[in-house]
Design a protein around this motif. Structure first.
Motif, short mmCIF file in Angstrom:
data_model
loop_
_atom_site.label_atom_id
_atom_site.label_comp_id
_atom_site.label_asym_id
_atom_site.label_seq_id
_atom_site.Cartn_x
_atom_site.Cartn_y
_atom_site.Cartn_z
N LYS A 149 0.82 -1.22 0.00
CA LYS A 149 0.00 0.00 0.00
C LYS A 149 0.85 1.27 0.00
O LYS A 149 0.49 2.28 -0.60
CB LYS A 149 -0.92 -0.03 1.23
CG LYS A 149 -1.90 1.12 1.32
CD LYS A 149 -2.77 0.93 2.56
CE LYS A 149 -3.69 2.10 2.79
NZ LYS A 149 -4.46 1.96 4.05
N GLU A 150 1.98 1.23 0.71
CA GLU A 150 2.82 2.42 0.90
C GLU A 150 4.15 2.27 0.15
O GLU A 150 5.22 2.58 0.68
CB GLU A 150 3.06 2.65 2.39
CG GLU A 150 1.79 2.73 3.24
CD GLU A 150 1.00 4.01 3.02
OE1 GLU A 150 1.43 4.85 2.18
OE2 GLU A 150 -0.05 4.18 3.66
N ASP A 388 0.54 8.48 -0.20
CA ASP A 388 -0.81 7.95 -0.34
C ASP A 388 -1.44 8.19 -1.71
O ASP A 388 -2.51 7.65 -2.00
CB ASP A 388 -1.74 8.58 0.72
CG ASP A 388 -1.33 8.22 2.13
OD1 ASP A 388 -1.09 7.02 2.39
OD2 ASP A 388 -1.23 9.14 2.97
N ASP A 390 -0.86 7.33 -4.86
CA ASP A 390 -1.11 6.21 -5.77
C ASP A 390 -2.30 5.39 -5.29
O ASP A 390 -3.19 5.03 -6.08
CB ASP A 390 0.13 5.31 -5.88
CG ASP A 390 1.27 5.98 -6.62
OD1 ASP A 390 1.01 6.98 -7.32
OD2 ASP A 390 2.42 5.53 -6.48
N TYR A 391 -2.33 5.10 -3.99
CA TYR A 391 -3.43 4.31 -3.41
C TYR A 391 -4.76 5.05 -3.58
O TYR A 391 -5.78 4.44 -3.96
CB TYR A 391 -3.15 4.04 -1.93
CG TYR A 391 -4.30 3.38 -1.22
CD1 TYR A 391 -4.51 2.01 -1.30
CD2 TYR A 391 -5.21 4.14 -0.47
CE1 TYR A 391 -5.58 1.40 -0.66
CE2 TYR A 391 -6.28 3.55 0.17
CZ TYR A 391 -6.46 2.17 0.07
OH TYR A 391 -7.53 1.59 0.71
N GLU A 394 -6.08 5.21 -7.26
CA GLU A 394 -6.46 3.89 -7.74
C GLU A 394 -7.78 3.40 -7.15
O GLU A 394 -8.50 2.61 -7.76
CB GLU A 394 -5.37 2.87 -7.42
CG GLU A 394 -4.11 3.01 -8.28
CD GLU A 394 -2.97 2.13 -7.79
OE1 GLU A 394 -3.23 1.26 -6.92
OE2 GLU A 394 -1.84 2.33 -8.25
N ASN A 395 -8.10 3.89 -5.95
CA ASN A 395 -9.28 3.37 -5.24
C ASN A 395 -10.41 4.38 -5.04
O ASN A 395 -11.55 3.98 -4.78
CB ASN A 395 -8.84 2.84 -3.87
CG ASN A 395 -7.95 1.62 -3.97
OD1 ASN A 395 -8.43 0.50 -4.13
ND2 ASN A 395 -6.64 1.82 -3.89
#
Length: 403
Positions: A149-150, A388, A390-391, A394-395
């Motif tokens: 995630k990171e 954070d 990218d996460y 994407e979500n």
């Protein structure tokens, strides 16, 4: 005369009321005693304090400023929101405040290696930075889920020369990273210092990390008064273990300022859906200290969840448990969705991208501001959100800016 709060808490055995202490195996008693004695000595040493002061000014970039969020405050139409900008501290979060000090302590003790856990990776990056600065080896234990995630912070740790060790058991997040780091530390307490990353763990770490983080509160109190001529009505910060919150709260404990600890409400109130220890937990011992913790049906640490990897921990620092038990602090809750909303709103209205952990405190401040339109609110923006993005994209689709 009555001792000031910070001089009287914790007691000599590391207890804040009934919370805290050192519940550790016999083989750790001597190493932790050595750390305690060294800290007691160094905390009164001009040479140590002067070196730390110079590091903070010339390397970390302290003091960090306070920013008045006029655009966000106007958009909400309520109370006035201010941010203590720990995101502008070197490495992008408050963690370096205690990591540089812990590394300096390790040098004094003759240690060759720093070992620690990390959740969101901010503590890991800060400790890897401190290790590079002081010429020490560094090993960071991180849950396998958080490693994925990171990813940006994992790469940063590796570039800085740290070895990143995945925790592959259980939920593979922060609690398991702490387990893994403790196991590795037990194998060689002579040459390693376990640089605990929050106001948790056995005594003296809750006190020591609070004291190292108190620079945040000392600066903020002076800066806010200089800006406004008074103290804030309310101070708030996100709480997992709680180092950033204790850092800023420490300066205001004896003032008539409301203090709100914001816990991750995650995606529901059922076990495993949140990490709100103070809200849903009960007294228990974990990782060497007595505090309030989330438990499963058998009394073991419960599974937890938060969108913020740095605050998905099934317990809370013992000082937070104590301050809440005596009514000095209040609890705020923030869900995953509210944190994401605050992440985007602060970014689009102020040009400041917060860490998801810090976004919890911003979200609560926004809710509080609507309900308390005449108050001034100081948020500890404990970290920036580079790790954070990218996460998030994407979500959670990027919304159009609110008008």
């Amino acid at each position: 005369m009555k001792k000031p709060y910070l001089d009287s808490m914790p007691d000599a055995n590391g207890f804040f009321g009934k919370f805290g202490g050192a519940f550790i195996p016999p083989q750790l008693e001597k190493p932790f005693q050595d750390i305690n004695e060294a800290y007691d000595k160094l905390s009164k040493s001009f040479e140590f304090l002067d070196e730390l002061k110079k590091i903070r000014k010339h390397y970390q970039g302290r003091p960090t400023p306070i920013t008045y969020c006029k655009n966000l405050s106007d958009f909400i139409g309520g109370g006035q929101i201010y941010l203590k900008r720990e995101d502008l501290n070197h490495t992008g979060a408050h963690k370096l405040n205690h990591c540089m000090a812990e590394a300096l302590l390790a040098k004094y003790l003759g240690k060759k290696k720093l070992i620690a856990e990390t959740g969101a990776g901010q503590h890991g990056v800060a400790l890897a930075t401190a290790a590079a600065y002081f010429g020490l080896e560094c090993e960071i234990h991180m849950g396998e889920v958080d490693i994925a995630k990171e990813h940006p912070n994992v790469v940063r740790m590796q570039i800085l020369g740290a070895k990143v060790v995945p925790a592959t058991h259980g939920l593979k997040t922060l609690k398991e990273a702490v387990d893994s780091a403790f196991d590795a530390y037990l194998k060689d307490t002579d040459n390693q210092l376990f640089a605990i990353g929050s106001v948790v763990g056995p005594h003296p770490f809750p006190k020591m990390v609070r004291d190292f983080q108190s620079v945040v509160g000392i600066e903020a109190k002076e800066q806010f008064f200089e800006m406004t001529g008074k103290l804030p009505d309310m101070v708030t910060a996100c709480v997992g273990g709680g180092s950033n919150a204790m850092g800023i709260f420490s300066a205001f404990i004896e003032d008539s300022v409301k203090l709100y600890s914001v816990e991750p409400a995650g995606k529901g109130s059922n076990i495993g859906e949140h990490s709100a220890s103070l809200t849903y937990g009960s007294e228990g011992v974990m990782h060497g200290f007595n505090s309030i913790m989330l438990k499963d049906s058998e009394g073991n640490p419960a599974p937890v969840h938060s969108i913020g990897s740095g605050i998905d921990y099934p317990s809370v620092g013992p000082e937070h448990a104590y301050l809440n038990s005596i009514g000095r602090t209040s609890i705020g809750l923030c869900s995953d969705d509210e944190a994401v909303d605050a992440f985007y709103k602060l970014s689009q209205h102020e040009g400041i991208i917060p860490a998801l952990e810090s976004a919890h405190a911003v979200a609560f401040a926004m809710k509080y501001a609507k309900e308390n339109p005449k108050e001034s609110i100081l948020v500890n923006l404990s970290g920036r959100g580079d790790k954070d993005i990218d996460y998030i994209v994407e979500n959670y689709p990027i919304p159009l800016k609110d008008i």
